[in-house]
Design a protein around this motif. Structure first.
Motif, PDB file in Angstrom:
ATOM      1  N   ARG A  59       3.751  13.447  -0.389  1.00 60.90           N
ATOM      2  CA  ARG A  59       2.675  12.761   0.001  1.00 60.90           C
ATOM      3  C   ARG A  59       2.816  11.333   0.079  1.00 60.90           C
ATOM      4  O   ARG A  59       3.620  10.815   1.421  1.00 60.90           O
ATOM      5  N   ALA A  60       3.212  10.986  -1.140  1.00 62.84           N
ATOM      6  CA  ALA A  60       2.574   9.161  -1.455  1.00 62.84           C
ATOM      7  C   ALA A  60       4.615   9.029  -0.365  1.00 62.84           C
ATOM      8  O   ALA A  60       4.252   7.802   0.345  1.00 62.84           O
ATOM      9  N   GLU A  61       5.268   9.211  -1.123  1.00 63.00           N
ATOM     10  CA  GLU A  61       6.655   8.866  -0.555  1.00 63.00           C
ATOM     11  C   GLU A  61       6.835   8.644   0.699  1.00 63.00           C
ATOM     12  O   GLU A  61       7.256   7.743   1.629  1.00 63.00           O
ATOM     13  N   SER A  62       6.163   9.888   1.688  1.00 65.94           N
ATOM     14  CA  SER A  62       5.910   9.801   3.144  1.00 65.94           C
ATOM     15  C   SER A  62       4.288   8.751   3.629  1.00 65.94           C
ATOM     16  O   SER A  62       4.204   8.787   5.356  1.00 65.94           O
ATOM     17  N   ASP A  63       4.473   8.121   2.963  1.00 63.33           N
ATOM     18  CA  ASP A  63       3.005   6.934   3.562  1.00 63.33           C
ATOM     19  C   ASP A  63       3.388   5.724   3.960  1.00 63.33           C
ATOM     20  O   ASP A  63       3.987   4.855   3.648  1.00 63.33           O
ATOM     21  N   GLU A  64       3.574   6.130   5.183  1.00 60.60           N
ATOM     22  CA  GLU A  64       4.206   4.585   6.117  1.00 60.60           C
ATOM     23  C   GLU A  64       3.369   3.468   6.751  1.00 60.60           C
ATOM     24  O   GLU A  64       3.804   2.438   6.752  1.00 60.60           O
ATOM     25  N   VAL A  66       2.719   1.903   3.121  1.00 62.34           N
ATOM     26  CA  VAL A  66       2.637   1.221   2.238  1.00 62.34           C
ATOM     27  C   VAL A  66       4.274   0.431   1.962  1.00 62.34           C
ATOM     28  O   VAL A  66       5.461   1.016   2.180  1.00 62.34           O
ATOM     29  N   PRO A  67       4.531  -0.675   1.781  1.00 62.45           N
ATOM     30  CA  PRO A  67       6.448  -0.453   1.608  1.00 62.45           C
ATOM     31  C   PRO A  67       6.605  -0.360   0.726  1.00 62.45           C
ATOM     32  O   PRO A  67       6.096  -0.356  -0.200  1.00 62.45           O
ATOM     33  N   ASP A  68       7.932   0.404   0.623  1.00 54.59           N
ATOM     34  CA  ASP A  68       8.575   0.992  -0.999  1.00 54.59           C
ATOM     35  C   ASP A  68       7.187   1.527  -1.394  1.00 54.59           C
ATOM     36  O   ASP A  68       8.012   1.753  -2.385  1.00 54.59           O
ATOM     37  N   ALA A  69       7.638   2.993  -0.222  1.00 57.17           N
ATOM     38  CA  ALA A  69       6.812   4.280  -0.318  1.00 57.17           C
ATOM     39  C   ALA A  69       7.583   4.859  -1.614  1.00 57.17           C
ATOM     40  O   ALA A  69       6.567   5.947  -1.887  1.00 57.17           O
ATOM     41  N   LYS A  70       8.890   5.153  -1.595  1.00 54.69           N
ATOM     42  CA  LYS A  70       8.976   5.755  -2.325  1.00 54.69           C
ATOM     43  C   LYS A  70       9.264   5.849  -3.831  1.00 54.69           C
ATOM     44  O   LYS A  70       9.068   6.347  -4.397  1.00 54.69           O
ATOM     45  N   LEU A 111      -2.464   5.988  -8.238  1.00 54.62           N
ATOM     46  CA  LEU A 111      -2.552   5.968  -6.934  1.00 54.62           C
ATOM     47  C   LEU A 111      -2.937   4.936  -6.324  1.00 54.62           C
ATOM     48  O   LEU A 111      -2.384   3.630  -5.655  1.00 54.62           O
ATOM     49  N   ARG A 112      -4.231   3.963  -6.437  1.00 54.17           N
ATOM     50  CA  ARG A 112      -4.426   2.864  -6.032  1.00 54.17           C
ATOM     51  C   ARG A 112      -3.865   1.534  -6.801  1.00 54.17           C
ATOM     52  O   ARG A 112      -3.371   0.859  -6.169  1.00 54.17           O
ATOM     53  N   GLU A 113      -3.302   2.095  -8.013  1.00 57.44           N
ATOM     54  CA  GLU A 113      -3.272   1.038  -8.999  1.00 57.44           C
ATOM     55  C   GLU A 113      -1.708   0.251  -8.383  1.00 57.44           C
ATOM     56  O   GLU A 113      -0.619  -0.913  -8.308  1.00 57.44           O
ATOM     57  N   VAL A 114      -1.051   1.434  -7.834  1.00 57.86           N
ATOM     58  CA  VAL A 114       0.952   1.382  -7.671  1.00 57.86           C
ATOM     59  C   VAL A 114       0.120   1.032  -6.068  1.00 57.86           C
ATOM     60  O   VAL A 114       1.178   0.863  -5.694  1.00 57.86           O
ATOM     61  N   GLY A 115      -0.634   1.239  -5.395  1.00 56.75           N
ATOM     62  CA  GLY A 115      -0.794   0.627  -3.686  1.00 56.75           C
ATOM     63  C   GLY A 115      -0.566   1.352  -2.992  1.00 56.75           C
ATOM     64  O   GLY A 115      -0.776   0.753  -1.715  1.00 56.75           O
ATOM     65  N   PHE A 116      -1.126   3.264  -3.774  1.00 58.48           N
ATOM     66  CA  PHE A 116      -1.492   3.246  -2.593  1.00 58.48           C
ATOM     67  C   PHE A 116      -2.885   3.823  -1.768  1.00 58.48           C
ATOM     68  O   PHE A 116      -3.975   3.989  -3.186  1.00 58.48           O
ATOM     69  N   ARG A 117      -3.990   3.827  -0.546  1.00 56.08           N
ATOM     70  CA  ARG A 117      -4.650   3.970  -0.506  1.00 56.08           C
ATOM     71  C   ARG A 117      -5.132   5.345  -0.132  1.00 56.08           C
ATOM     72  O   ARG A 117      -6.174   6.131  -0.820  1.00 56.08           O
ATOM     73  N   ASP A 118      -4.501   5.975   0.946  1.00 53.84           N
ATOM     74  CA  ASP A 118      -5.241   7.271   1.694  1.00 53.84           C
ATOM     75  C   ASP A 118      -3.449   8.081   2.184  1.00 53.84           C
ATOM     76  O   ASP A 118      -2.847   7.956   3.136  1.00 53.84           O
TER      77      ASP A 118
END
Length: 370
Positions: A59-64, A66-70, A111-118
């Motif tokens: 799911r995180a990898e496909s979060d468009e 977030v830059p550099d999601a993968k 998740l939040r620390e590495v840059g993901f919110r939702d």
């Protein structure tokens, strides 16, 4: 947290001193256990959270958004895996010993620390749109049932069917990504009664003889859960002149519906006269629970919710996280329902039930008790 005010105890909870309230239902360890050695239960639950890492990473990898999601998704997987391994070696690390609240909180923090919110935002939006398109059909099917008891049971079955849409369960996340889920088929395919905890007949009896002036409902997932499961039941309460407060999460967590998302969903379902399929919704309120996890500790809710709940006479905790993994044994000063589907084998084993079994726990409180 975005809920800026200090968190307070839920006023209808019988205080921890009186009831020995502890949020987590399953005891991971006992006082006699070695504090430096993970118990078998702790290891089993750490493994459960470990097994969910691939689906969260995907799911995180496909979060468009977030830059550099993968790259960040891989960081999440590595960091959270390391934390879980640390807890196995020494359960007192990372704020332990672990329980389901800590394990959820650590996952959200990483998740939040590495840059993901939702990371579930897209799937939530898609499922909300799909469920909104089906809402009228589900309501019509319920309204066509003339017998009050049968209609109520159908509404409860709808809550269970909607509650299947849970992407925090590794098995269900996999099923969902392959096939999607049909709400009406899920209604038909529920495990047969009696369920592992089944107080529905007692509740039906009370439904016919008493009325509640105000209900607080702690809601769970987006999509079919809130729209096709909870809201048709809410509509039935509104018909009975019950004021309803839906308490939703402050921040995103898995595919749980947030306070802001729920406001948007309700606005899309209401007509220009403020009605939900012909039922006045002026008695329906949305509250920010102050929570940011798929589980909840009721000693920490928003002041707004505490204020709204102070005169309620029915509390409903919906979903496995809020009503089974936490708060199954919570005691309240008013009538209460814990309702949810069992979606982890470890929970099924603890309850002595089956995977995908249903829990409907109804506690009636005499008005003379408190």
């Amino acid at each position: 947290m975005e809920c800026s005010s200090e968190l307070v105890p839920f006023p209808l909870l019988i205080t921890p001193i009186e009831s020995n309230y502890r949020a987590c239902t399953i005891p991971y360890r006992f006082p006699s256990d070695n504090p430096k050695r993970a118990t078998p239960t702790e290891i089993a639950w750490i493994d459960l959270f470990y097994n969910s890492i691939p689906s969260f990473t995907k799911r995180a990898e496909s979060d468009e958004t977030v830059p550099d999601a993968k790259v960040k998704a891989e960081k999440f997987a590595q960091r959270y895996s390391e934390i879980l391994e640390d807890l196995k070696k020494d359960p007192e690390t990372h704020g332990g010993p672990p329980d389901c609240i800590l394990l959820c909180r650590l996952r959200e923090q990483v998740l939040r620390e590495v840059g993901f919110r939702d990371i579930f935002k897209k799937v939530k939006d898609d499922e909300n749109a799909k469920a909104i398109s089906l809402f009228g059909n589900v309501v019509h099917l319920n309204d066509a049932i003339e017998d009050q008891g049968r209609r109520l049971e159908n509404l409860i079955r709808g809550i269970f069917a909607g509650n299947i849409f849970d992407l925090g369960s590794a098995q269900l996340a996999e099923v969902f990504s392959k096939d999607g889920m049909s709400f009406l088929a899920s209604c038909q395919n529920l495990v047969p009664r009696p369920w592992v905890i089944d107080d529905l007949d007692n509740f039906k009896l009370n439904w016919s003889k008493k009325s509640w002036k105000k209900a607080i409902i702690f809601v769970d997932n987006s999509g079919a859960d809130i729209i096709l499961g909870i809201l048709p039941f809410v509509r039935e309460l509104l018909k009975r002149q019950t004021q309803v407060v839906l308490a939703a999460n402050d921040l995103p967590s898995i595919n749980d519906v947030t306070y802001h998302e729920l406001i948007e969903i309700i606005s899309k379902l209401k007509d220009e006269h403020g009605q939900l399929m012909g039922v006045d919704s002026s008695n329906l309120f949305i509250a920010n629970s102050g929570n940011d996890l798929p589980v909840i500790d009721l000693t920490r809710v928003s002041q707004e919710l505490a204020y709204l709940a102070s005169d309620a006479d029915l509390v409903i905790l919906e979903g496995m996280g809020r009503g089974i993994e936490t708060n199954l044994y919570a005691q309240f000063k008013c009538d209460s329902i814990k309702i949810g589907m069992v979606k982890h084998p470890e929970v099924a084993q603890f309850l002595g039930g089956r995977l995908y079994d249903c829990v409907f726990k109804y506690n009636e409180v005499s008005r003379f008790e408190h």
